[in-house]
Design an enzyme around this catalytic site. Structure first.
Site, short mmCIF file in Angstrom:
data_model
loop_
_atom_site.label_atom_id
_atom_site.label_comp_id
_atom_site.label_asym_id
_atom_site.label_seq_id
_atom_site.Cartn_x
_atom_site.Cartn_y
_atom_site.Cartn_z
N GLY A 46 26.88 49.26 31.94
CA GLY A 46 28.31 49.45 32.13
C GLY A 46 29.05 48.15 31.94
N GLN A 51 35.87 42.24 32.71
CA GLN A 51 34.67 41.42 32.50
C GLN A 51 34.70 40.70 31.15
OE1 GLN A 51 31.93 44.79 33.85
NE2 GLN A 51 30.78 42.94 34.33
N CYS A 88 24.89 42.69 38.11
CA CYS A 88 26.14 42.75 37.36
C CYS A 88 26.07 41.75 36.21
CB CYS A 88 27.31 42.43 38.28
SG CYS A 88 28.92 42.49 37.48
N LEU A 89 26.55 42.15 35.04
CA LEU A 89 26.57 41.25 33.90
C LEU A 89 27.43 40.02 34.17
CD1 LEU A 89 26.82 43.86 31.01
CD2 LEU A 89 24.80 42.55 31.70
N HIS A 130 30.82 51.28 40.43
CA HIS A 130 30.74 49.84 40.19
C HIS A 130 31.80 49.39 39.18
CE1 HIS A 130 28.21 46.07 39.56
NE2 HIS A 130 29.00 46.05 38.50
N GLU A 131 31.89 50.10 38.06
CA GLU A 131 32.83 49.69 37.00
C GLU A 131 34.28 49.92 37.41
OE1 GLU A 131 31.62 47.79 34.88
OE2 GLU A 131 29.52 48.36 35.09
N HIS A 134 35.49 47.13 39.45
CA HIS A 134 35.90 45.97 38.64
C HIS A 134 37.39 46.05 38.28
CE1 HIS A 134 32.51 43.38 37.77
NE2 HIS A 134 31.75 44.41 37.48
#
Length: 164
Positions: A46, A51, A88-89, A130-131, A134
């Protein structure tokens, strides 16, 4: 399509609230395409627009069942709970357990401007939550109930650990 740079760590843009998308135009379509390419190249499941430094309510997710593109997503229903490991990225050094809904229903626009509803359970439910967090400047570490250290792993990715 282009690969975009993923913001990491304490970058202040990760803490900002994203603005809704007004019109789905070429810039938004290009953003969706770039985000998907970036997510796949980073081996994530994701990615949210903040991000990659774009403060718009746009998300891409692929937990192995095909790409899901969400524009102006909102969670409209949740059920149950799950406690699973997340990463997380944007926070590549952090992993920990987060309590999320076990089932999530999301309403969003697709790239054609049509309203869609998606139901996710397990990993997909976690990815949705999660996304979308963000988009509101919330990181998984804000909700983490237990940090995982290097001592907790043998260096290999756990089957439940996911870079979202």
């Amino acid at each position: 399509m282009a690969t975009r740079t993923i913001l990491e760590g304490d970058n202040p843009r990760l803490r900002k609230i994203s603005r809704p998308v007004g019109a789905i135009n070429k810039r938004i379509i290009d953003l969706l395409d770039d985000m998907a390419q970036t997510m796949y190249e980073a081996r994530g499941v994701g990615l949210a627009a903040p991000q990659v430094g774009v403060l718009r309510r746009v998300v891409v997710i692929d937990v192995g069942d095909g790409l899901v593109e969400l524009i102006n997503p909102e969670i409209i229903k949740t059920e149950g709970t799950q406690r699973e490991e997340e990463g997380c990225l944007s926070l590549p050094e952090d992993n920990g357990y987060v309590i999320r809904p076990a089932k999530v229903v999301v309403r969003a626009l697709d790239r054609n401007g049509d309203t869609q509803e998606y139901t996710g359970e397990g990993l997909l439910a976690r990815a949705f939550a999660h996304e979308i967090d963000h988009l509101d400047g919330v990181l998984f570490t804000d909700k983490m109930v237990e940090r995982i250290t290097d001592d907790d792993h043998d260096g290999e990715q756990d089957e439940h650990e996911t870079e979202l």
